[in-house]
Design a protein around this motif. Sequence first.
Motif, PDB file in Angstrom:
ATOM      1  N   LYS A  31     -20.214 -54.658  40.390  1.00  0.00           N
ATOM      2  CA  LYS A  31     -19.073 -55.363  39.787  1.00  0.00           C
ATOM      3  C   LYS A  31     -18.535 -56.484  40.663  1.00  0.00           C
ATOM      4  N   ARG A  53      -8.459 -57.902  41.436  1.00  0.00           N
ATOM      5  CA  ARG A  53      -9.099 -56.593  41.479  1.00  0.00           C
ATOM      6  C   ARG A  53      -8.035 -55.507  41.569  1.00  0.00           C
ATOM      7  N   PHE A  54      -8.373 -54.376  40.973  1.00  0.00           N
ATOM      8  CA  PHE A  54      -7.535 -53.184  41.091  1.00  0.00           C
ATOM      9  C   PHE A  54      -8.390 -52.054  41.671  1.00  0.00           C
ATOM     10  N   PRO A  55      -7.837 -51.222  42.567  1.00  0.00           N
ATOM     11  CA  PRO A  55      -6.476 -51.344  43.042  1.00  0.00           C
ATOM     12  C   PRO A  55      -6.281 -52.608  43.874  1.00  0.00           C
ATOM     13  N   ARG A  57      -4.797 -53.642  46.938  1.00  0.00           N
ATOM     14  CA  ARG A  57      -4.370 -52.906  48.139  1.00  0.00           C
ATOM     15  C   ARG A  57      -3.344 -53.674  48.965  1.00  0.00           C
ATOM     16  N   LEU A  69      -7.511 -43.137  49.275  1.00  0.00           N
ATOM     17  CA  LEU A  69      -8.957 -43.308  49.076  1.00  0.00           C
ATOM     18  C   LEU A  69      -9.725 -43.099  50.377  1.00  0.00           C
ATOM     19  N   PHE A  84      -1.920 -45.414  40.823  1.00  0.00           N
ATOM     20  CA  PHE A  84      -2.894 -46.425  40.373  1.00  0.00           C
ATOM     21  C   PHE A  84      -2.318 -47.195  39.187  1.00  0.00           C
ATOM     22  N   ARG A  88      -1.056 -51.342  38.622  1.00  0.00           N
ATOM     23  CA  ARG A  88      -1.340 -52.305  37.555  1.00  0.00           C
ATOM     24  C   ARG A  88      -0.036 -52.823  36.957  1.00  0.00           C
ATOM     25  N   ARG A 109     -12.172 -53.993  37.858  1.00  0.00           N
ATOM     26  CA  ARG A 109     -11.548 -52.687  37.548  1.00  0.00           C
ATOM     27  C   ARG A 109     -10.165 -52.860  36.928  1.00  0.00           C
ATOM     28  N   SER A 113     -10.920 -47.686  34.702  1.00  0.00           N
ATOM     29  CA  SER A 113     -11.188 -46.943  35.940  1.00  0.00           C
ATOM     30  C   SER A 113     -10.142 -45.856  36.098  1.00  0.00           C
ATOM     31  N   GLY A 114      -8.904 -46.218  35.800  1.00  0.00           N
ATOM     32  CA  GLY A 114      -7.820 -45.247  35.946  1.00  0.00           C
ATOM     33  C   GLY A 114      -8.085 -43.995  35.131  1.00  0.00           C
ATOM     34  N   PHE A 117     -11.739 -42.178  36.220  1.00  0.00           N
ATOM     35  CA  PHE A 117     -11.760 -41.452  37.498  1.00  0.00           C
ATOM     36  C   PHE A 117     -10.825 -40.249  37.480  1.00  0.00           C
ATOM     37  N   SER A 118      -9.681 -40.383  36.798  1.00  0.00           N
ATOM     38  CA  SER A 118      -8.759 -39.233  36.788  1.00  0.00           C
ATOM     39  C   SER A 118      -9.218 -38.165  35.796  1.00  0.00           C
ATOM     40  N   GLU A 160     -15.413 -43.428  51.135  1.00  0.00           N
ATOM     41  CA  GLU A 160     -14.143 -43.233  50.437  1.00  0.00           C
ATOM     42  C   GLU A 160     -14.248 -42.004  49.535  1.00  0.00           C
ATOM     43  N   TYR A 162     -14.055 -41.020  46.452  1.00  0.00           N
ATOM     44  CA  TYR A 162     -14.787 -40.797  45.200  1.00  0.00           C
ATOM     45  C   TYR A 162     -16.276 -41.098  45.308  1.00  0.00           C
TER      46      TYR A 162
HETATM   47  P1  DGP Z   1     -12.845 -50.298  44.617  1.00  0.00           P
HETATM   48  O1  DGP Z   1     -11.776 -50.978  45.432  1.00  0.00           O
HETATM   49  O2  DGP Z   1     -13.249 -51.053  43.372  1.00  0.00           O
HETATM   50  O3  DGP Z   1     -14.017 -49.853  45.466  1.00  0.00           O
HETATM   51  O4  DGP Z   1     -12.154 -48.952  44.045  1.00  0.00           O
HETATM   52  C1  DGP Z   1     -11.767 -47.955  44.909  1.00  0.00           C
HETATM   53  C2  DGP Z   1     -12.055 -46.602  44.335  1.00  0.00           C
HETATM   54  O5  DGP Z   1     -10.952 -46.178  43.534  1.00  0.00           O
HETATM   55  C3  DGP Z   1     -13.285 -46.469  43.481  1.00  0.00           C
HETATM   56  O6  DGP Z   1     -13.941 -45.251  43.830  1.00  0.00           O
HETATM   57  C4  DGP Z   1     -12.763 -46.383  42.081  1.00  0.00           C
HETATM   58  C5  DGP Z   1     -11.404 -45.769  42.241  1.00  0.00           C
HETATM   59  N1  DGP Z   1     -10.410 -46.241  41.281  1.00  0.00           N
HETATM   60  C6  DGP Z   1     -10.160 -47.505  40.922  1.00  0.00           C
HETATM   61  N2  DGP Z   1      -9.131 -47.568  40.084  1.00  0.00           N
HETATM   62  C7  DGP Z   1      -8.720 -46.295  39.902  1.00  0.00           C
HETATM   63  C8  DGP Z   1      -7.679 -45.697  39.143  1.00  0.00           C
HETATM   64  O7  DGP Z   1      -6.897 -46.363  38.457  1.00  0.00           O
HETATM   65  N3  DGP Z   1      -7.558 -44.339  39.205  1.00  0.00           N
HETATM   66  C9  DGP Z   1      -8.388 -43.579  39.963  1.00  0.00           C
HETATM   67  N4  DGP Z   1      -8.189 -42.264  39.979  1.00  0.00           N
HETATM   68  N5  DGP Z   1      -9.374 -44.115  40.700  1.00  0.00           N
HETATM   69  C10 DGP Z   1      -9.541 -45.442  40.652  1.00  0.00           C
END
Ligand code: DGP
Length: 222
Positions: A31, A53-55, A57, A69, A84, A88, A109, A113-114, A117-118, A160, A162
Amino acid sequence: MESSSNCNLRASSSESRGALIVLEGLDRSGKTSQSSRLLSYLAGLGHSTELWRFPDRSTSVGQMISAYLSNKSHLDDRTIHLLFSANRWEKRSLMETQLKNGTTLVVDRYSYSGVAFSSAKGLDIEWCKAPEVGLLAPDIVLYLDIPPEKAAERGGYGGERYEQLEFQKKVAKCYQALCDSSWKVIDACQPIEDIEKQLQDAVLDHVMACERGRPLSYLWPR
Ligand code: DGP
């Protein structure tokens, strides 16, 4: 975009605006590099474009997420989910301003993603969606589809929280449950240049439709 300059007298629903383009996918699906390539392409065509990008940081909420993370802090699953989402929400009004200014946003993201992943942790999908309601809906979601095993082979899992194969398999299933007609699914195992071209082809119509005044919409569209 220049074409917005004469639109002041139009009804708000037909004002020219930028497009909200979201890239989603598993960790290591490509991505981030494809987002940059797409940004360069759109900028090269003369569109005002920003990469988000999200998150995010950089904010104080984002720093809490980053600590989580990287396993420096431990938070309840619902608590981190809401952080998270808050991350946004804290960018929502800037997002709307930029879109209305005619800037297309390529976003690495977003809410998907939110939820993916949850809900992969076992949280109820509707509960996960609820805090996202009212955020701006993307004009298109570009999903970079890669088997979790292939993504793991790419290496670079940075330690990290996840970045584990078994968890990513669950995330992939949760993404499938979210996929709807606003998604364009792209095989992320293709050569980089092929993916890049398919992304370019997928977004242009949306960028033009937004320039002509497609109204903004909100999560979750039905
Ligand atoms: P990245 O910076 O794109 O590598 O994302 C960091 C990690 O966080 C990646 O494993 C995906 C996860 N992630 C991204 N957005 C969210 C979210 O809104 N909720 C959760 N639970 N995880 C997320």
